[in-house]
Design an enzyme around this catalytic site. Structure first.
Site, PDB file in Angstrom:
ATOM      1  CE  LYS A 161      -6.748   4.147   3.467  1.00 61.40           C
ATOM      2  NZ  LYS A 161      -7.484   4.888   4.369  1.00 61.40           N
ATOM      3  CB  SER A 189      -6.078   8.339   3.826  1.00 61.83           C
ATOM      4  OG  SER A 189      -6.854   7.633   4.832  1.00 61.83           O
ATOM      5  CB  SER A 194      -9.792   8.393   5.621  1.00 65.16           C
ATOM      6  OG  SER A 194      -8.891   9.102   6.082  1.00 65.16           O
TER       7      SER A 194
END
Length: 473
Positions: free
Chosen positions: A81, A156, A180
């Site tokens: 990420k 996210s 997320s």
């Protein structure tokens, strides 16, 4: 060697790599080929290092040939990420302020996964500073849903979930403050776990005592997710809230009998998070599956009075702590919603923070009482199905207008303030082919029990086996 190595589950892939059915180089190359084929349509992986990945895979193959013991993630490629620091590889946070930022250290999570044998492919897309559950930013643009590229992949950890669903990586890391890990898992028909705070220690981090945002794993199956958790979890002296259970505790068989399990189902968290009808139309029949597995299912919900306000207060405070300096120095470079979040944090009073702290403590004790009567709480992961990717957020949920990019995320973020583990498991599709996830919520520290229940449900339904049909080339 099969032509579709990218389609294999991570647990199967790991076992066959150890048996030398194929090499780490072949596995990495298969995923690089897949990225080349489908990433242009999805925009999930935003930084890629093919040469570095193949060199690392070659070293992994050499260790195996020498007869050396190999770690649990040996040869499995992963793109991290883009909010997680990667030494020598840019970490942008989706912000123009960090578009060329190359860290000189790894996040602890990144360090642990590579030590466990994972091969670094690159980075996955995020919203700007991971703010919001729809993945778009001014550096790399919008990540699109592999099941319908006109729709959002969530966020996210949206790039992570989309890359996982599209076969560009067999495992994915992420983080979860208000959903997320869970929302993108639901949107992309994969599995995402928000662990108990402290299960996966965050480092480095500004607020060492933060329990609102937690790192965690994603996989195409619950077993894959547990495998990745086993490499992430375990104490670290730099994390004062870290749990002592070693990661190896999650590298165990997940099969269990669910007969007699006491399950509560809430479609709307006591009216606090109403869901669109197309979400509930998919989820409500799933209760029958659990009853067929021998569970007792009741409609019930813990008292969550004050949970919404508590989350928003603590979140705003955390934004001011983490990003307040950027508001002072580079306000014009921040998207308006982030400016609003930071300014909200700066308006908070001592009384606001005291109220949020006291309310959160009451909510936690209430959850302990609730889980003395029930083994699990089930709920929608998201109140909506994947929405138009051109929108910042859906403008209406269950017939009610939304006024901010948080309003449609309540079914995930109400859980975030409770200090409990929550798992998103694929639960089926709308008639239009959009994925919907079911949220398995457990008692504090009951991460393994949640994984086992999710695994049993997944095995009975196999909704996660439906893969997207993406154009290649």
């Amino acid at each position: 060697m099969p032509d579709a190595l990218h389609q294999l589950d991570a647990t199967d892939l790991a076992a066959r790599l150890r048996r030398r059915d194929f090499s780490a180089r072949e596995v990495v190359q298969a995923h690089l080929d897949r990225i080349e084929q489908v990433n242009p349509a999805v925009n999930a992986i935003v930084t890629l290092d093919p040469e570095g990945a193949l060199a690392a895979a070659a070293r992994a193959d050499e260790r195996l040939v020498r007869g050396a013991a190999v770690p649990p993630l040996h040869g499995l490629p992963i793109a991290f990420k883009d909010t997680h620091l990667t030494r020598g590889m840019r970490t942008t946070h989706g912000s123009p302020l960090f578009a060329d930022h190359i860290p000189d250290e790894d996040d602890l999570l990144v360090e642990r996964l590579q030590r466990a044998g994972a091969i670094r492919l690159g980075k996955t897309n995020v919203p700007e500073f991971a703010a919001g559950s729809h993945t778009f930013n001014p550096v790399f643009g919008t990540t699109r849903n592999p099941y319908d590229t006109t729709r959002s992949a969530g966020g996210s950890s949206g790039g992570a979930a989309a890359a996982l669903a599209a076969g560009m990586q067999p495992l994915a890391d992420g983080s979860d403050m208000g959903g997320s890990l869970r929302n993108p898992a639901s949107f992309c028909n994969v599995v995402g776990l928000r662990p108990t705070p402290g299960r996966v220690p965050p480092h480095p981090g500004g607020n060492l005592w933060d329990t609102l945002s937690v790192p965690g794993p994603m996989g195409r199956t619950v077993a894959d997710t547990a495998l990745l958790l086993s490499a992430m979890a375990g104490p670290d002296p730099r994390c004062p809230i870290g749990l002592e259970t070693p990661g190896e505790a999650f590298r165990v068989p997940l099969d269990r009998e669910l007969r007699g399990l006491r399950i509560a189902w809430t479609p709307d968290f006591g009216g606090r998070a109403p869901a669109d009808p197309d979400v509930l139309t998919v989820l409500e029949p799933q209760l029958g599956v659990l009853e067929e597995l021998g569970c007792r299912v009741d409609t019930a919900c813990p008292d969550l009075t004050g949970a919404d306000e508590t989350f928003r207060t603590l979140r705003a405070h955390s934004f001011d702590l983490a990003l307040g300096g950027l508001l002072d120095s580079d306000r014009q470079a921040l998207k308006p919603s982030i400016v609003q979040n930071i300014e909200h944090g700066r308006r908070l009073t001592v009384s606001d923070l005291n109220t949020a702290t006291a309310t959160r403590s009451r909510l936690y004790l209430g959850m302990l009482d609730f889980f003395s009567r029930y083994d699990l709480l089930l709920a929608p992961v998201s109140q909506v199905t994947p929405f138009d990717a051109e929108l910042e957020y859906p403008r209406e949920v269950a017939g009610r207008l939304t006024h901010s990019y948080l309003d449609w995320m309540r079914s995930a973020y109400l859980v975030s303030v409770l200090g409990v583990p929550a798992l998103s498991v694929p639960a089926g599709f709308t008639p239009g082919g959009l994925p919907v996830g079911l949220q398995f919520i457990g008692a504090p520290r009951a991460d393994l029990a949640v994984l086992r229940a999710g695994h049993a449900y997944e095995s009975a339904t196999r909704h996660g086996r439906r893969r997207p049909d993406l154009p290649t080339g």
